[in-house]
Design a protein around this motif. Structure first.
Motif, PDB file in Angstrom:
ATOM      1  N   ARG A  20       0.776  -1.218   0.065  1.00 27.72           N
ATOM      2  CA  ARG A  20      -0.059   0.023  -0.051  1.00 27.72           C
ATOM      3  C   ARG A  20       0.880   1.221  -0.016  1.00 27.72           C
ATOM      4  N   LEU A  21       1.884   1.138   0.656  1.00 26.37           N
ATOM      5  CA  LEU A  21       2.815   2.513   0.513  1.00 26.37           C
ATOM      6  C   LEU A  21       3.248   2.763  -0.679  1.00 26.37           C
ATOM      7  N   ARG A  22       3.680   1.686  -1.205  1.00 24.69           N
ATOM      8  CA  ARG A  22       4.247   1.880  -2.624  1.00 24.69           C
ATOM      9  C   ARG A  22       3.150   2.328  -3.779  1.00 24.69           C
ATOM     10  N   ARG A  23       1.980   1.850  -3.605  1.00 29.38           N
ATOM     11  CA  ARG A  23       0.970   2.329  -4.371  1.00 29.38           C
ATOM     12  C   ARG A  23       0.649   3.884  -3.907  1.00 29.38           C
ATOM     13  N   PHE A  24       0.748   4.353  -2.738  1.00 32.24           N
ATOM     14  CA  PHE A  24       0.294   5.663  -2.187  1.00 32.24           C
ATOM     15  C   PHE A  24       1.319   6.524  -2.783  1.00 32.24           C
ATOM     16  N   GLN A  25       2.567   6.193  -2.822  1.00 29.24           N
ATOM     17  CA  GLN A  25       3.701   6.957  -3.448  1.00 29.24           C
ATOM     18  C   GLN A  25       3.715   7.067  -4.752  1.00 29.24           C
ATOM     19  N   ALA A  26       3.331   5.981  -5.587  1.00 31.91           N
ATOM     20  CA  ALA A  26       3.254   5.859  -6.936  1.00 31.91           C
ATOM     21  C   ALA A  26       2.164   7.121  -7.500  1.00 31.91           C
ATOM     22  N   ILE A  27       1.022   7.223  -6.838  1.00 29.03           N
ATOM     23  CA  ILE A  27      -0.123   8.197  -7.439  1.00 29.03           C
ATOM     24  C   ILE A  27       0.159   9.496  -6.571  1.00 29.03           C
ATOM     25  N   GLY A  28       1.228   9.465  -5.916  1.00 29.10           N
ATOM     26  CA  GLY A  28       1.727  10.928  -5.428  1.00 29.10           C
ATOM     27  C   GLY A  28       0.816  11.198  -3.987  1.00 29.10           C
ATOM     28  N   VAL A  29       0.345  10.614  -3.084  1.00 30.50           N
ATOM     29  CA  VAL A  29      -0.375  11.172  -1.976  1.00 30.50           C
ATOM     30  C   VAL A  29       0.433  11.066  -0.820  1.00 30.50           C
ATOM     31  N   LEU A  30       1.777  10.199  -0.907  1.00 32.87           N
ATOM     32  CA  LEU A  30       2.596  10.029   0.297  1.00 32.87           C
ATOM     33  C   LEU A  30       3.951  10.284  -0.582  1.00 32.87           C
ATOM     34  N   ARG A  31       4.786  10.886   0.400  1.00 32.35           N
ATOM     35  CA  ARG A  31       6.190  11.055  -0.295  1.00 32.35           C
ATOM     36  C   ARG A  31       7.248  10.457   1.155  1.00 32.35           C
ATOM     37  N   THR A  32       8.263  10.138   0.750  1.00 35.78           N
ATOM     38  CA  THR A  32       9.431   9.708   1.830  1.00 35.78           C
ATOM     39  C   THR A  32      10.244  10.781   2.246  1.00 35.78           C
ATOM     40  N   VAL A  33      10.486  10.948   3.464  1.00 30.06           N
ATOM     41  CA  VAL A  33      11.472  12.065   4.092  1.00 30.06           C
ATOM     42  C   VAL A  33      12.560  11.200   4.795  1.00 30.06           C
ATOM     43  N   ASP A  34      13.387  11.636   5.129  1.00 31.28           N
ATOM     44  CA  ASP A  34      14.374  11.210   6.209  1.00 31.28           C
ATOM     45  C   ASP A  34      13.679  11.386   7.788  1.00 31.28           C
ATOM     46  N   GLY A  35      13.923  10.240   8.581  1.00 34.46           N
ATOM     47  CA  GLY A  35      13.079  10.313   9.729  1.00 34.46           C
ATOM     48  C   GLY A  35      13.940  11.502  10.748  1.00 34.46           C
ATOM     49  N   GLU A  36      12.996  12.202  11.619  1.00 43.03           N
ATOM     50  CA  GLU A  36      13.561  13.309  12.478  1.00 43.03           C
ATOM     51  C   GLU A  36      14.662  12.742  13.351  1.00 43.03           C
ATOM     52  N   ASN A  37      14.459  11.682  14.048  1.00 45.67           N
ATOM     53  CA  ASN A  37      15.704  11.146  14.754  1.00 45.67           C
ATOM     54  C   ASN A  37      16.276  10.178  14.339  1.00 45.67           C
ATOM     55  N   ARG A  38      15.886   9.702  13.062  1.00 47.11           N
ATOM     56  CA  ARG A  38      16.703   8.463  12.655  1.00 47.11           C
ATOM     57  C   ARG A  38      16.716   8.569  10.976  1.00 47.11           C
ATOM     58  N   PRO A  39      17.661   9.357  10.703  1.00 45.44           N
ATOM     59  CA  PRO A  39      17.741   9.763   9.208  1.00 45.44           C
ATOM     60  C   PRO A  39      18.065   8.624   8.341  1.00 45.44           C
ATOM     61  N   ASP A  40      18.573   7.529   8.913  1.00 44.47           N
ATOM     62  CA  ASP A  40      18.484   6.193   8.164  1.00 44.47           C
ATOM     63  C   ASP A  40      17.282   5.379   8.090  1.00 44.47           C
ATOM     64  N   ARG A  41      16.197   6.065   8.508  1.00 46.79           N
ATOM     65  CA  ARG A  41      14.859   5.383   8.265  1.00 46.79           C
ATOM     66  C   ARG A  41      13.871   6.421   7.746  1.00 46.79           C
ATOM     67  N   SER A  42      13.241   5.978   6.554  1.00 48.28           N
ATOM     68  CA  SER A  42      12.480   7.020   6.186  1.00 48.28           C
ATOM     69  C   SER A  42      11.061   6.971   6.756  1.00 48.28           C
ATOM     70  N   GLU A  43      10.449   8.007   6.776  1.00 50.06           N
ATOM     71  CA  GLU A  43       9.206   8.313   7.039  1.00 50.06           C
ATOM     72  C   GLU A  43       8.173   8.969   5.820  1.00 50.06           C
ATOM     73  N   TYR A  44       7.178   8.483   5.975  1.00 49.42           N
ATOM     74  CA  TYR A  44       6.037   8.621   4.867  1.00 49.42           C
ATOM     75  C   TYR A  44       5.002   9.895   5.484  1.00 49.42           C
ATOM     76  N   ARG A  45       5.177  10.791   4.680  1.00 49.26           N
ATOM     77  CA  ARG A  45       4.456  12.148   4.834  1.00 49.26           C
ATOM     78  C   ARG A  45       3.435  12.446   3.722  1.00 49.26           C
ATOM     79  N   LEU A  46       2.449  13.032   4.167  1.00 55.38           N
ATOM     80  CA  LEU A  46       1.180  13.253   3.173  1.00 55.38           C
ATOM     81  C   LEU A  46       1.679  14.650   2.191  1.00 55.38           C
TER      82      LEU A  46
END
Length: 327
Positions: free
Chosen positions: A225-251
């Motif tokens: 689902r995360l892949r699908r949501f990113q593919a149509i542009g409703v979520l994007r990935t950013v570096d985690g605030e406390n863990r830059p090595d772990r991505s976060e998903y933002r609207l």
């Protein structure tokens, strides 16, 4: 009838709440399309849906039976053929018009590149094509998604808000549907896990582990689902605030623009499925002391919208206007 169409369904204590029922009833791609044509085109007969949708007789029969069971349609014998029935919207079904109106507007405004454009809604009161604007029913002000806050109420929790196995259904296999059939909406709320994940995103889930922990879904489902949501542009990935090595998903802006669809669906659920403990989720107008519930206004005249005052017409039949929904 277990779910009387003219009055709310009383749920049992400690079980699935209104959110789970709203997802379980409406978050199915075939159900969405059946309701689209019932609400916007007035379809009532089996053969009409079969002519418009690439749906098998067995699947259509099952969906119509389910829609009747939850009180959205009422089966009425034909006047000339009493052994055959048509499916008429009940008050419970007609009250889904805000969700359908916001879906039409979001698809028209954000799901670009469709071979078959989404129809345009016309407001009878002003005679213009319009977009529904989300406003606060308490103060009347137009609001943005960021101006609404939500938290679980007395019957709210993640386990109670995710549909159980009796409400979930497997994919109906409609991946071959054409581009004119709400393609992006079907990605977001066309099945139970997708709809639950969108709700989690609006309530602050950002990490893979947060989606999985809150929903209890398999990791493969969350990843898909995360892949699908990113593919149509409703979520994007950013570096985690406390863990830059772990991505976060933002609207994204597109993802936040879908909020009125989710909001109207939840409000429909809380109107028609009542838990004895109280509401599943409570919304407030940020920066104020009052609760928030949705009021839809016409973008052209500012008037309060009502389902009976809206017509859906082909986009080609409407003259271009300032601020029109882009094709």
């Amino acid at each position: 009838m277990i779910h009387p169409p003219d009055e709310p369904t009383r749920l049992g204590a400690g079980g699935d709440n209104a959110i789970a029922w709203a997802i379980g009833v409406t978050a199915d791609e075939w159900t969405l399309l059946i309701l689209r044509y019932a609400l916007t085109d007035g379809l009532t007969r089996f053969h009409q849906w079969q002519e418009l949708l690439p749906i098998s007789t067995a699947v259509l029969t099952a969906r119509l039976r389910r829609i009747c069971e939850v009180g959205i349609f009422d089966m009425v014998p034909y006047a000339d053929k009493p052994l055959r029935h048509e499916y008429r919207l009940t008050p419970r079904g007609m009250s889904l018009w805000p969700m359908m109106a916001t879906i039409c507007a979001w698809e028209g405004g954000w799901a670009h590149g469709q071979a078959e454009p989404v129809p345009v809604m016309v407001h009878h009161r002003c005679g213009r094509a319009f977009d529904p604007l989300m406003a606060c029913s308490t103060c009347g002000e137009t609001v943005e998604p960021r101006e609404v806050t939500g938290e679980f109420g007395p019957s709210g929790s993640w386990p109670r808000s995710a549909p159980n196995t009796t409400l979930r259904r497997r994919s109906s296999g409609s991946s071959t549907l054409g581009p004119g059939f709400f393609p992006h909406t079907r990605v977001l709320v066309g099945n139970r896990w997708s709809a639950a994940m969108m709700g989690a995103a609006y309530l602050g889930a950002h990490r893979f582990s947060e989606f999985q922990r809150r929903l209890g879904a398999p990791a493969t489902v969350i990843a898909d689902r995360l892949r699908r949501f990113q593919a149509i542009g409703v979520l994007r990935t950013v570096d985690g605030e406390n863990r830059p090595d772990r991505s976060e998903y933002r609207l994204t802006d597109k993802g936040r623009a879908f909020f009125p669809v989710v909001m109207t669906a939840i409000e429909w659920g809380q109107r028609w499925f009542i838990a004895p403990e109280g509401p599943a989720v409570i919304f407030r107008h940020r920066g104020s002391e009052h609760p928030f519930s949705v009021l839809l206004r016409c973008s052209e005249c500012g008037g309060v919208l009502a389902g009976r005052e809206i017509s859906v017409v082909p986009r080609a039949a409407v003259q271009p206007r300032h601020g029109a929904i882009p094709s």
